[in-house]
Design a protein around this motif. Structure first.
Motif, mmCIF file in Angstrom:
data_model
loop_
_atom_site.group_PDB
_atom_site.id
_atom_site.type_symbol
_atom_site.label_atom_id
_atom_site.label_comp_id
_atom_site.label_asym_id
_atom_site.label_seq_id
_atom_site.Cartn_x
_atom_site.Cartn_y
_atom_site.Cartn_z
ATOM 1 N N VAL A 1 20.971 -23.160 7.730
ATOM 2 C CA VAL A 1 20.572 -21.715 7.671
ATOM 3 C C VAL A 1 20.027 -21.364 6.362
ATOM 4 C CG1 VAL A 1 21.197 -19.569 8.351
ATOM 5 C CG2 VAL A 1 22.038 -21.458 9.601
ATOM 6 N N PRO A 2 18.889 -20.568 6.000
ATOM 7 C CA PRO A 2 18.791 -19.984 4.714
ATOM 8 C C PRO A 2 19.923 -19.103 4.301
ATOM 9 C CG PRO A 2 16.899 -20.014 6.352
ATOM 10 C CD PRO A 2 17.966 -20.539 6.927
ATOM 11 N N PRO A 3 20.346 -19.272 2.964
ATOM 12 C CA PRO A 3 21.407 -18.868 2.237
ATOM 13 C C PRO A 3 20.866 -17.155 1.833
ATOM 14 C CG PRO A 3 20.733 -20.699 1.133
ATOM 15 C CD PRO A 3 19.867 -20.458 2.017
ATOM 16 N N LEU A 4 19.661 -17.077 1.838
ATOM 17 C CA LEU A 4 19.285 -15.828 1.217
ATOM 18 C C LEU A 4 18.135 -15.312 2.152
ATOM 19 C CD1 LEU A 4 18.643 -17.023 -2.430
ATOM 20 C CD2 LEU A 4 20.717 -16.023 -1.466
ATOM 21 N N PRO A 5 18.169 -13.916 2.362
ATOM 22 C CA PRO A 5 17.231 -13.217 2.935
ATOM 23 C C PRO A 5 15.956 -13.470 2.818
ATOM 24 C CG PRO A 5 18.957 -11.724 2.565
ATOM 25 C CD PRO A 5 19.405 -12.821 1.736
ATOM 26 N N GLU A 6 15.519 -13.871 1.243
ATOM 27 C CA GLU A 6 14.305 -13.924 0.745
ATOM 28 C C GLU A 6 13.771 -15.169 1.261
ATOM 29 O OE1 GLU A 6 16.922 -13.108 -0.743
ATOM 30 O OE2 GLU A 6 16.565 -11.439 -2.480
ATOM 31 N N ALA A 7 14.619 -16.043 1.792
ATOM 32 C CA ALA A 7 14.290 -17.524 2.096
ATOM 33 C C ALA A 7 14.110 -17.783 3.693
ATOM 34 C CB ALA A 7 15.202 -18.665 1.528
ATOM 35 N N ASP B 1 12.473 -10.452 9.676
ATOM 36 C CA ASP B 1 12.703 -8.936 9.893
ATOM 37 C C ASP B 1 14.052 -8.612 10.193
ATOM 38 O OD1 ASP B 1 13.245 -9.097 12.618
ATOM 39 O OD2 ASP B 1 10.965 -8.568 13.078
ATOM 40 N N ALA B 2 14.511 -7.576 10.241
ATOM 41 C CA ALA B 2 15.728 -6.871 10.099
ATOM 42 C C ALA B 2 16.459 -7.275 11.522
ATOM 43 C CB ALA B 2 15.895 -5.491 9.947
ATOM 44 N N GLU B 3 15.589 -7.474 12.488
ATOM 45 C CA GLU B 3 16.264 -7.736 13.764
ATOM 46 C C GLU B 3 16.689 -9.317 13.728
ATOM 47 O OE1 GLU B 3 16.781 -6.188 17.244
ATOM 48 O OE2 GLU B 3 17.123 -4.863 15.717
ATOM 49 N N PHE B 4 15.834 -10.008 13.352
ATOM 50 C CA PHE B 4 16.084 -11.542 13.361
ATOM 51 C C PHE B 4 17.114 -12.016 11.953
ATOM 52 C CE2 PHE B 4 12.847 -11.604 16.391
ATOM 53 C CZ PHE B 4 13.180 -12.880 17.293
ATOM 54 N N LEU B 5 17.039 -11.201 11.141
ATOM 55 C CA LEU B 5 17.780 -11.530 9.782
ATOM 56 C C LEU B 5 19.339 -11.961 10.285
ATOM 57 C CD1 LEU B 5 16.685 -9.772 6.789
ATOM 58 C CD2 LEU B 5 17.107 -12.066 6.984
ATOM 59 N N PRO B 6 19.925 -11.273 10.832
ATOM 60 C CA PRO B 6 21.500 -11.693 11.125
ATOM 61 C C PRO B 6 21.551 -13.000 11.740
ATOM 62 C CG PRO B 6 21.078 -9.868 12.751
ATOM 63 C CD PRO B 6 19.777 -10.159 11.846
ATOM 64 N N HIS B 7 20.499 -13.564 12.357
ATOM 65 C CA HIS B 7 20.673 -14.778 13.076
ATOM 66 C C HIS B 7 20.202 -16.012 12.351
ATOM 67 C CE1 HIS B 7 22.073 -13.293 16.822
ATOM 68 N NE2 HIS B 7 21.012 -12.262 16.692
ATOM 69 N N PHE B 8 19.338 -15.514 11.323
ATOM 70 C CA PHE B 8 18.491 -16.443 10.377
ATOM 71 C C PHE B 8 18.902 -16.602 8.962
ATOM 72 C CE2 PHE B 8 14.304 -16.547 13.070
ATOM 73 C CZ PHE B 8 14.828 -17.086 14.074
ATOM 74 N N CYS B 9 20.140 -15.958 8.664
ATOM 75 C CA CYS B 9 20.399 -15.913 7.101
ATOM 76 C C CYS B 9 21.953 -16.053 7.073
ATOM 77 C CB CYS B 9 20.072 -14.597 6.578
ATOM 78 S SG CYS B 9 20.188 -14.639 4.869
ATOM 79 N N GLY C 1 16.646 -24.931 6.610
ATOM 80 C CA GLY C 1 15.660 -25.020 7.557
ATOM 81 C C GLY C 1 15.831 -23.904 8.590
ATOM 82 N N HIS C 2 16.035 -24.259 9.794
ATOM 83 C CA HIS C 2 16.534 -23.082 10.810
ATOM 84 C C HIS C 2 15.200 -22.250 11.433
ATOM 85 C CE1 HIS C 2 19.167 -20.974 13.079
ATOM 86 N NE2 HIS C 2 19.192 -19.822 12.410
ATOM 87 N N THR C 3 14.497 -21.523 10.540
ATOM 88 C CA THR C 3 13.569 -20.643 10.931
ATOM 89 C C THR C 3 12.365 -21.221 11.259
ATOM 90 O OG1 THR C 3 12.767 -20.086 8.485
ATOM 91 C CG2 THR C 3 14.686 -18.903 9.133
#
Ligand SMILES: [Fe+2]
Length: 272
Positions: free
Chosen positions: A190-196, A205-213, A238-240
Protein backbone atom coordinates in the motif's frame (compact mmCIF):
# COMPACT_ATOMS: atom_id res chain seq x y z
CA UNK A 1 16.01 -9.71 12.48
CA UNK A 2 17.43 -11.92 9.74
CA UNK A 3 20.48 -10.72 7.80
CA UNK A 4 20.82 -12.01 4.27
CA UNK A 5 23.30 -11.30 1.53
CA UNK A 6 21.94 -11.77 -1.97
CA UNK A 7 24.10 -9.97 -4.56
CA UNK A 8 21.86 -8.26 -7.12
CA UNK A 9 22.76 -5.81 -9.86
CA UNK A 10 19.43 -5.73 -11.65
CA UNK A 11 16.15 -6.16 -9.79
CA UNK A 12 12.96 -6.62 -11.84
CA UNK A 13 9.90 -5.27 -10.04
CA UNK A 14 6.23 -5.84 -10.70
CA UNK A 15 3.07 -5.47 -8.66
CA UNK A 16 -0.61 -6.38 -8.53
CA UNK A 17 -0.43 -9.21 -11.04
CA UNK A 18 -3.80 -10.64 -9.93
CA UNK A 19 -2.86 -13.89 -11.66
CA UNK A 20 -6.17 -15.51 -10.69
CA UNK A 21 -7.82 -13.60 -13.53
CA UNK A 22 -5.72 -15.44 -16.13
CA UNK A 23 -6.31 -18.97 -17.35
CA UNK A 24 -3.64 -21.42 -16.09
CA UNK A 25 -1.86 -21.62 -19.47
CA UNK A 26 -1.70 -17.82 -19.68
CA UNK A 27 -0.30 -17.64 -16.14
CA UNK A 28 2.45 -20.08 -17.06
CA UNK A 29 3.22 -18.21 -20.29
CA UNK A 30 3.41 -14.93 -18.38
CA UNK A 31 5.82 -16.30 -15.77
CA UNK A 32 7.99 -17.85 -18.49
CA UNK A 33 8.15 -14.50 -20.23
CA UNK A 34 9.07 -12.79 -16.96
CA UNK A 35 11.73 -15.42 -16.25
CA UNK A 36 13.46 -14.39 -19.48
CA UNK A 37 13.99 -10.82 -18.34
CA UNK A 38 17.63 -9.90 -17.85
CA UNK A 39 17.69 -9.51 -14.07
CA UNK A 40 19.41 -11.13 -11.09
CA UNK A 41 16.33 -11.09 -8.88
CA UNK A 42 12.63 -10.25 -8.94
CA UNK A 43 10.29 -8.44 -6.56
CA UNK A 44 6.49 -8.57 -6.46
CA UNK A 45 4.80 -6.07 -4.16
CA UNK A 46 1.59 -7.94 -3.41
CA UNK A 47 -1.77 -8.84 -4.94
CA UNK A 48 0.01 -11.65 -6.72
CA UNK A 49 -3.20 -13.65 -6.96
CA UNK A 50 -6.16 -14.37 -4.68
CA UNK A 51 -6.41 -16.65 -1.69
CA UNK A 52 -7.82 -19.54 -3.73
CA UNK A 53 -5.03 -19.46 -6.30
CA UNK A 54 -2.05 -18.12 -4.37
CA UNK A 55 -0.47 -21.48 -3.59
CA UNK A 56 -0.46 -22.75 -7.15
CA UNK A 57 0.66 -19.36 -8.46
CA UNK A 58 3.55 -19.14 -6.00
CA UNK A 59 4.57 -22.67 -6.97
CA UNK A 60 4.36 -21.73 -10.60
CA UNK A 61 6.64 -18.75 -9.96
CA UNK A 62 8.99 -20.87 -7.83
CA UNK A 63 9.17 -23.63 -10.45
CA UNK A 64 9.79 -21.29 -13.36
CA UNK A 65 11.98 -18.46 -12.08
CA UNK A 66 15.28 -19.87 -10.86
CA UNK A 67 16.51 -16.62 -9.33
CA UNK A 68 15.60 -14.98 -6.03
CA UNK A 69 12.01 -13.70 -6.02
CA UNK A 70 11.11 -11.36 -3.16
CA UNK A 71 7.42 -11.58 -2.40
CA UNK A 72 5.03 -9.88 -0.06
CA UNK A 73 1.27 -9.99 0.11
CA UNK A 74 -1.53 -7.59 -0.65
CA UNK A 75 -5.16 -7.57 0.41
CA UNK A 76 -6.30 -9.64 -2.60
CA UNK A 77 -3.91 -12.45 -1.72
CA UNK A 78 -6.18 -13.08 1.29
CA UNK A 79 -9.49 -13.04 -0.62
CA UNK A 80 -11.67 -16.11 0.01
CA UNK A 81 -9.31 -16.93 2.83
CA UNK A 82 -7.91 -15.56 6.08
CA UNK A 83 -4.63 -14.04 7.24
CA UNK A 84 -3.54 -17.23 9.01
CA UNK A 85 -4.48 -19.60 6.19
CA UNK A 86 -2.73 -17.40 3.61
CA UNK A 87 0.43 -17.28 5.68
CA UNK A 88 0.43 -21.08 5.89
CA UNK A 89 0.17 -21.28 2.12
CA UNK A 90 3.13 -18.96 1.70
CA UNK A 91 5.19 -20.92 4.22
CA UNK A 92 4.48 -24.17 2.36
CA UNK A 93 5.38 -22.63 -1.00
CA UNK A 94 8.58 -20.99 0.24
CA UNK A 95 9.65 -24.21 1.99
CA UNK A 96 9.47 -26.01 -1.36
CA UNK A 97 11.01 -23.24 -3.42
CA UNK A 98 14.19 -21.78 -1.90
CA UNK A 99 14.28 -18.96 -4.47
CA UNK A 100 10.99 -17.57 -3.14
CA UNK A 101 11.74 -15.11 -0.34
CA UNK A 102 8.75 -13.96 1.67
CA UNK A 103 9.48 -10.56 3.23
CA UNK A 104 7.80 -9.95 6.59
CA UNK A 105 9.63 -6.81 7.71
CA UNK A 106 12.33 -8.59 9.70
CA UNK A 107 14.68 -9.42 6.82
CA UNK A 108 17.57 -7.10 6.03
CA UNK A 109 18.84 -8.14 2.61
CA UNK A 110 22.17 -6.79 1.45
CA UNK A 111 22.05 -6.49 -2.34
CA UNK A 112 25.43 -4.75 -2.66
CA UNK A 113 27.94 -3.18 -0.24
CA UNK A 114 25.96 0.08 -0.49
CA UNK A 115 22.36 -1.08 -0.97
CA UNK A 116 19.98 -2.97 1.31
CA UNK A 117 16.44 -4.17 0.67
CA UNK A 118 13.60 -4.88 3.05
CA UNK A 119 9.87 -5.33 2.69
CA UNK A 120 6.61 -5.63 4.55
CA UNK A 121 3.01 -6.13 3.37
CA UNK A 122 1.58 -3.07 5.11
CA UNK A 123 -2.11 -2.26 5.28
CA UNK A 124 -4.25 0.79 4.50
CA UNK A 125 -4.79 2.17 7.98
CA UNK A 126 -8.09 3.90 7.25
CA UNK A 127 -6.99 7.31 8.53
CA UNK A 128 -6.05 9.20 5.35
CA UNK A 129 -8.49 11.49 3.53
CA UNK A 130 -12.05 11.20 4.84
CA UNK A 131 -11.01 8.46 7.28
CA UNK A 132 -13.87 6.52 8.80
CA UNK A 133 -16.35 9.01 7.30
CA UNK A 134 -15.59 7.52 3.86
CA UNK A 135 -18.47 5.60 2.35
CA UNK A 136 -16.17 3.55 0.12
CA UNK A 137 -15.98 -0.08 1.03
CA UNK A 138 -13.43 -2.39 -0.58
CA UNK A 139 -14.22 -6.05 -1.20
CA UNK A 140 -11.76 -6.77 1.62
CA UNK A 141 -14.68 -6.43 3.99
CA UNK A 142 -16.56 -9.23 2.20
CA UNK A 143 -13.84 -11.58 1.06
CA UNK A 144 -11.24 -11.61 3.84
CA UNK A 145 -12.67 -13.76 6.63
CA UNK A 146 -10.97 -11.87 9.46
CA UNK A 147 -12.64 -8.64 8.28
CA UNK A 148 -15.97 -10.05 7.11
CA UNK A 149 -16.91 -11.13 10.64
CA UNK A 150 -16.45 -7.61 12.04
CA UNK A 151 -19.07 -4.87 12.20
CA UNK A 152 -18.11 -1.82 10.11
CA UNK A 153 -16.94 0.45 12.97
CA UNK A 154 -14.69 -2.31 14.27
CA UNK A 155 -13.24 -2.88 10.80
CA UNK A 156 -11.77 0.64 10.85
CA UNK A 157 -10.02 -0.22 14.10
CA UNK A 158 -8.82 -3.51 12.66
CA UNK A 159 -7.27 -1.67 9.69
CA UNK A 160 -5.26 0.49 12.06
CA UNK A 161 -4.25 -2.52 14.09
CA UNK A 162 -3.01 -4.32 10.96
CA UNK A 163 -1.06 -1.26 9.80
CA UNK A 164 0.50 -0.97 13.28
CA UNK A 165 1.52 -4.64 13.30
CA UNK A 166 3.20 -4.38 9.92
CA UNK A 167 4.94 -1.13 10.87
CA UNK A 168 6.22 -2.68 14.11
CA UNK A 169 7.55 -5.65 12.15
CA UNK A 170 9.70 -3.42 9.93
CA UNK A 171 10.74 -0.57 12.27
CA UNK A 172 14.03 -1.99 13.61
CA UNK A 173 15.06 -3.35 10.21
CA UNK A 174 14.45 0.01 8.57
CA UNK A 175 16.45 1.81 11.24
CA UNK A 176 19.44 -0.52 10.92
CA UNK A 177 19.33 -0.50 7.12
CA UNK A 178 19.20 3.31 6.97
CA UNK A 179 22.03 3.60 9.50
CA UNK A 180 24.33 1.20 7.62
CA UNK A 181 23.63 1.62 3.91
CA UNK A 182 23.71 4.54 1.49
CA UNK A 183 20.68 3.20 -0.38
CA UNK A 184 17.70 1.45 1.12
CA UNK A 185 14.92 -0.13 -0.92
CA UNK A 186 11.58 -0.70 0.81
CA UNK A 187 8.98 -2.96 -0.79
CA UNK A 188 5.38 -2.71 0.41
CA UNK A 189 1.90 -3.14 -1.00
CA UNK A 190 0.00 0.00 0.00
CA UNK A 191 1.38 3.46 -0.82
CA UNK A 192 2.71 4.91 2.44
CA UNK A 193 2.07 8.54 1.50
CA UNK A 194 -1.13 10.18 0.21
CA UNK A 195 0.96 11.82 -2.54
CA UNK A 196 1.84 8.35 -3.86
CA UNK A 197 -1.71 6.98 -4.13
CA UNK A 198 -1.78 7.54 -7.89
CA UNK A 199 -5.05 7.02 -9.69
CA UNK A 200 -5.40 8.21 -13.29
CA UNK A 201 -2.41 10.53 -12.91
CA UNK A 202 -3.48 12.11 -9.63
CA UNK A 203 -3.38 11.13 -5.97
CA UNK A 204 -6.59 9.35 -4.86
CA UNK A 205 -9.50 11.43 -3.58
CA UNK A 206 -10.55 11.79 0.05
CA UNK A 207 -13.15 9.00 -0.18
CA UNK A 208 -10.64 6.40 -1.46
CA UNK A 209 -7.61 7.58 0.48
CA UNK A 210 -8.41 5.72 3.72
CA UNK A 211 -8.31 2.47 1.73
CA UNK A 212 -5.41 3.38 -0.55
CA UNK A 213 -2.87 4.79 1.87
CA UNK A 214 -0.83 3.57 4.82
CA UNK A 215 0.21 6.73 6.74
CA UNK A 216 1.30 4.55 9.67
CA UNK A 217 4.19 3.26 7.55
CA UNK A 218 4.57 6.68 5.92
CA UNK A 219 5.36 8.30 9.28
CA UNK A 220 8.00 5.68 9.98
CA UNK A 221 9.64 6.25 6.60
CA UNK A 222 9.59 10.03 6.96
CA UNK A 223 11.11 9.77 10.45
CA UNK A 224 13.84 7.53 9.04
CA UNK A 225 14.58 10.04 6.29
CA UNK A 226 14.95 12.86 8.82
CA UNK A 227 17.12 10.75 11.13
CA UNK A 228 19.35 9.55 8.26
CA UNK A 229 19.42 12.44 5.77
CA UNK A 230 22.35 10.95 3.86
CA UNK A 231 20.57 7.69 3.13
CA UNK A 232 18.60 7.47 -0.08
CA UNK A 233 15.30 5.70 0.54
CA UNK A 234 13.40 4.25 -2.42
CA UNK A 235 9.96 2.72 -1.93
CA UNK A 236 8.20 0.45 -4.40
CA UNK A 237 4.49 -0.17 -3.89
CA UNK A 238 1.27 -0.88 -5.74
CA UNK A 239 -2.37 -1.38 -4.70
CA UNK A 240 -3.89 1.66 -6.47
CA UNK A 241 -2.97 0.35 -9.96
CA UNK A 242 -2.03 3.89 -10.97
CA UNK A 243 1.54 4.53 -12.01
CA UNK A 244 3.42 7.47 -10.55
CA UNK A 245 6.51 8.75 -8.79
CA UNK A 246 6.57 10.96 -5.71
CA UNK A 247 9.80 12.56 -4.51
CA UNK A 248 10.41 14.41 -1.27
CA UNK A 249 13.84 15.02 0.29
CA UNK A 250 15.81 11.79 0.36
CA UNK A 251 12.75 9.59 -0.29
CA UNK A 252 11.32 8.50 -3.63
CA UNK A 253 8.14 6.43 -3.88
CA UNK A 254 7.38 4.49 -7.05
CA UNK A 255 3.81 3.30 -7.35
CA UNK A 256 3.39 0.58 -9.96
CA UNK A 257 0.78 0.63 -12.67
CA UNK A 258 -1.34 -2.47 -13.10
CA UNK A 259 -4.19 -3.68 -15.25
CA UNK A 260 -6.30 -6.73 -14.67
CA UNK A 261 -5.49 -9.50 -17.22
CA UNK A 262 -2.22 -7.79 -18.20
CA UNK A 263 0.40 -8.45 -15.55
CA UNK A 264 3.80 -6.98 -16.22
CA UNK A 265 7.19 -6.04 -14.85
CA UNK A 266 7.11 -2.32 -14.12
CA UNK A 267 10.80 -1.63 -14.19
CA UNK A 268 14.23 -3.15 -13.87
CA UNK A 269 16.08 -1.35 -11.10
CA UNK A 270 19.85 -0.92 -11.37
CA UNK A 271 21.32 -1.52 -7.92
CA UNK A 272 24.06 0.88 -6.85
FE1 LIG B 1 -4.26 -4.24 -3.20
Amino acid sequence: MTHLSIPVRRLAWGTDWHMNFLKPAARQAFIERIAGIEADAFAITGDISDGSNLEQDLRRIGNTITKPVFVLLGNHDRYHSSFAATEEIVQRATAMHPYLRRLTGGELVELSPTTALLGVDGWADGTAGAGSASEVELNDSRFIRDLAVLPRPVRWLKMRELADEFASAVAATLNEAMARYQNVIVLTHVPPLPEATWHEGKPSDAEFLPHFCNPTLGRLLREGCIKFPNTKLTVFCGHTHGEGVHREGNMTVFTGGAEYFEPRVDRVIEIA
